[in-house]
Design a protein around this motif. Structure first.
Motif, short mmCIF file in Angstrom:
data_model
loop_
_atom_site.label_atom_id
_atom_site.label_comp_id
_atom_site.label_asym_id
_atom_site.label_seq_id
_atom_site.Cartn_x
_atom_site.Cartn_y
_atom_site.Cartn_z
N THR A 43 0.60 -0.63 -0.12
CA THR A 43 0.03 -0.37 0.02
C THR A 43 0.53 1.10 -0.03
N ASP A 44 0.36 1.81 -0.98
CA ASP A 44 1.28 3.42 -0.38
C ASP A 44 0.51 3.97 0.43
N ASP A 45 -0.73 3.60 1.55
CA ASP A 45 -0.32 4.21 2.45
C ASP A 45 -0.39 3.02 3.93
N PRO A 46 0.72 2.94 4.32
CA PRO A 46 0.52 2.37 5.26
C PRO A 46 -0.32 2.25 6.66
N ASP A 47 -0.27 3.99 6.70
CA ASP A 47 -1.71 3.77 8.30
C ASP A 47 -2.87 3.20 8.40
N SER A 48 -2.48 3.05 6.20
CA SER A 48 -4.34 2.37 6.15
C SER A 48 -4.51 0.79 6.75
N LEU A 49 -3.58 0.60 7.38
CA LEU A 49 -3.24 -1.35 7.33
C LEU A 49 -4.16 -1.46 9.18
N PRO A 50 -3.90 -2.04 9.76
CA PRO A 50 -4.98 -1.96 11.16
C PRO A 50 -4.04 -2.12 12.25
N GLU A 51 -4.11 -1.07 13.30
CA GLU A 51 -3.52 -1.22 14.39
C GLU A 51 -2.49 -1.93 14.74
N ARG A 52 -3.56 -2.92 15.19
CA ARG A 52 -3.05 -4.03 15.31
C ARG A 52 -2.05 -5.32 14.42
N GLN A 53 -0.65 -4.83 15.35
CA GLN A 53 0.13 -5.76 14.36
C GLN A 53 0.19 -7.07 13.79
N HIS A 54 -0.83 -7.70 14.81
CA HIS A 54 -1.60 -9.52 14.62
C HIS A 54 -3.04 -9.45 14.01
N ALA A 55 -3.02 -8.51 13.02
CA ALA A 55 -4.35 -9.14 12.04
C ALA A 55 -4.04 -9.21 11.10
N TRP A 56 -3.30 -10.51 11.14
CA TRP A 56 -3.51 -11.02 10.26
C TRP A 56 -4.57 -12.00 9.55
N ASN A 57 -5.72 -12.55 10.37
CA ASN A 57 -6.90 -13.49 9.70
C ASN A 57 -7.47 -12.96 9.36
N GLU A 58 -7.64 -11.44 8.86
CA GLU A 58 -8.93 -11.09 7.83
C GLU A 58 -7.79 -10.87 6.49
N PHE A 59 -6.60 -11.15 6.13
CA PHE A 59 -5.56 -10.91 4.96
C PHE A 59 -5.39 -12.63 4.43
N LEU A 60 -5.69 -13.50 5.31
CA LEU A 60 -4.85 -14.70 4.67
C LEU A 60 -5.86 -15.38 3.86
N SER A 61 -5.93 -16.82 3.29
CA SER A 61 -6.66 -17.38 2.88
C SER A 61 -7.14 -18.67 3.95
N ARG A 62 -8.26 -19.12 2.89
CA ARG A 62 -9.23 -19.82 4.05
C ARG A 62 -9.87 -20.90 3.61
N ASP A 63 -9.83 -22.55 4.26
CA ASP A 63 -9.36 -23.43 4.12
C ASP A 63 -11.07 -23.72 3.40
N ASP A 64 -11.81 -25.37 2.60
CA ASP A 64 -12.93 -24.73 2.58
C ASP A 64 -14.11 -25.16 3.86
N ASP A 65 -13.54 -25.30 4.47
CA ASP A 65 -14.44 -25.44 6.12
C ASP A 65 -14.27 -23.67 6.71
N GLY A 66 -13.83 -23.09 6.13
CA GLY A 66 -13.89 -21.25 6.68
C GLY A 66 -12.61 -21.79 7.47
N ASN A 67 -11.90 -22.76 7.95
CA ASN A 67 -10.66 -22.16 8.87
C ASN A 67 -9.61 -21.54 7.99
N VAL A 68 -8.68 -20.46 9.19
CA VAL A 68 -7.78 -19.82 8.20
C VAL A 68 -6.73 -21.10 7.90
#
Length: 422
Positions: A43-68
């Motif tokens: 991103t050209d705007d790193p401030d747009s990323l989540p304030e939590r460093q550990h906020a990964w789940n929303e941005f990761l792939s999921r399996d067929d059951d919906g698990n991260v």
């Protein structure tokens, strides 16, 4: 370090071995070997990323059951502070990390990362960490272990589906490459941090990846072909994981932070896979009831978003120990849940560091006391059961532990112990 012998390895194993070796030469070899891939830009705007460093789940792939699904390749870069934590040093660290965020999309296809700090790092400050931050020095958590401890200053956890991305990102932070995914590196961490090379750890997770390492002496051919973990079963079920909200510190100047525990373990894999039957392994990993009712399948494919541990099965742990002579690892650990909710968010991965199978168990929790609580429940020292049937304890051997504070993004660059603003 010497590069692995390409002629003796498959392409996939060669790339994994290059990540384990690390360094500019390994990166060069990795880029030469890798197929042409289009790594999404950041991103050209790193401030747009989540304030939590550990906020990964929303941005990761999921399996067929919906698990991260965890990213496939991981590096834990141990860091020692080479300069005083001044405002100039903080600006350098922040600028270097923002280069990563501009270069790579915040996702498993790009790069996700956290920077965490040990109690030893915070000891240099006159003040103390706020009461809301539970970050004691690491210690042994059972009578059977005698681990070493992470007492350097920080650890950088890099994760991506692409081996060349974690290598390139690490080298870019230490002045070994001029550009990352087309973004010029103008600031790096040299002068502020030094890498503690003998404490660097690497690994992988994903269906089929463990079985690619049967060329190693202690990795038997019996590793299930599609298993994502060495011990043969799926993991990371959504209902068996704490949420990112649950592991986040809610109050005080470090609101938005989390704590991280890293536990490095050797796995006695050949005994686990070739001495015990599948029935016994299911009993010891999940519960005797799981084995009796054939709830798992070969590698856990019958499970969906949970490990199928009902309240009744969790409450029967002590009875199973007395009457069945065996208890499950997951069954024991689940006793530490709070109001039915798991306390830990696991981000662990397999490793063959040292050419031997193991696990780097990375756990996020609101406070380290929560990890200790789960670990004590998993130990099951009070249960009337033989050690060999007490979950998986006789197959895993802890050799290292470390506790870390993973601050919110706004405080990730050399935080003081008592920040006045967040």
């Amino acid at each position: 370090m010497t590069l692995p012998d390409r002629s003796a390895l498959s392409r996939r194993d060669y790339l994994r071995a290059l990540v384990a070796v690390g360094g500019a030469s390994a990166l060069s070899a990795c880029l030469s070997e890798s197929e042409e891939i289009d790594v999404p830009s950041g991103t050209d705007d790193p401030d747009s990323l989540p304030e939590r460093q550990h906020a990964w789940n929303e941005f990761l792939s999921r399996d067929d059951d919906g698990n991260v699904l965890a990213p496939e390749h991981h590096v834990l870069v141990a860091l020692s502070l080479a300069a005083e934590p001044t405002d100039d040093a903080r600006e350098t660290v922040e600028s270097a990390l923002r280069t990563l965020e501009r270069a790579y999309e915040w996702s498993n296809e790009g790069l996700v990362f956290t920077l965490g700090y040990t109690p030893a790092y915070f000891d240099r400050f006159d003040g103390s960490l706020p009461e809301a931050v539970d970050l004691p020095a690491p210690e042994a958590l059972s009578a059977q272990e005698d681990p070493s401890f992470d007492e350097y200053d920080a650890v950088l956890h890099l994760a991506s589906d692409h081996s060349q991305v974690v290598l390139e990102a690490e080298e870019g932070l230490f002045d070994e490459v001029d550009a990352l995914n087309g973004v010029d590196v103008e600031t790096d961490l040299t002068g502020v941090f030094e890498r503690v090379d003998d404490r660097r750890r690497t690994g992988f997770v994903g269906a089929g990846l463990p079985a690619n390492h049967t060329d190693l002496a202690n990795v038997p051919e019996s590793v299930p072909e599609e298993a994502p973990f060495f011990m043969g079963f799926r993991s990371g079920f959504a209902e068996s994981q704490a949420t990112e909200d649950r592991v986040t510190i809610a109050d005080g100047p470090f609101a938005g932070a989390t704590t991280q525990h890293i536990e490095s373990m050797d796995v006695q894999l050949r005994t686990w896979l070739e001495q015990d039957s599948h029935y016994q392994r299911v009993s010891k990993m999940f519960s005797p009831k799981h084995a009796e009712e054939e709830m798992i399948g070969d590698i856990g494919e019958k499970l969906s978003t949970s490990n199928a541990l009902s309240d009744e099965r969790i409450e029967s742990t002590a009875e199973d120990a007395r009457t069945r002579g065996v208890v499950g690892h997951a069954q024991k650990a689940a006793r530490a849940r709070e109001d039915g909710d798991p306390l830990l968010l696991r981000r662990d991965f397999n490793t063959v560091d040292g050419d031997s199978p193991g696990v780097h168990f990375v756990a996020l929790q609101q406070g380290i006391e929560n990890f200790v609580r789960v670990r004590e429940a998993m130990n099951g020292d009070e249960l009337s059961v033989a050690h060999a049937n007490n979950g998986i304890r006789s197959y895993i051997f802890v050799n290292r532990r470390g506790n870390y504070l993973v601050p919110p993004r706004s405080l990730r660059a050399l935080p003081p112990a008592e920040p006045t603003t967040n």
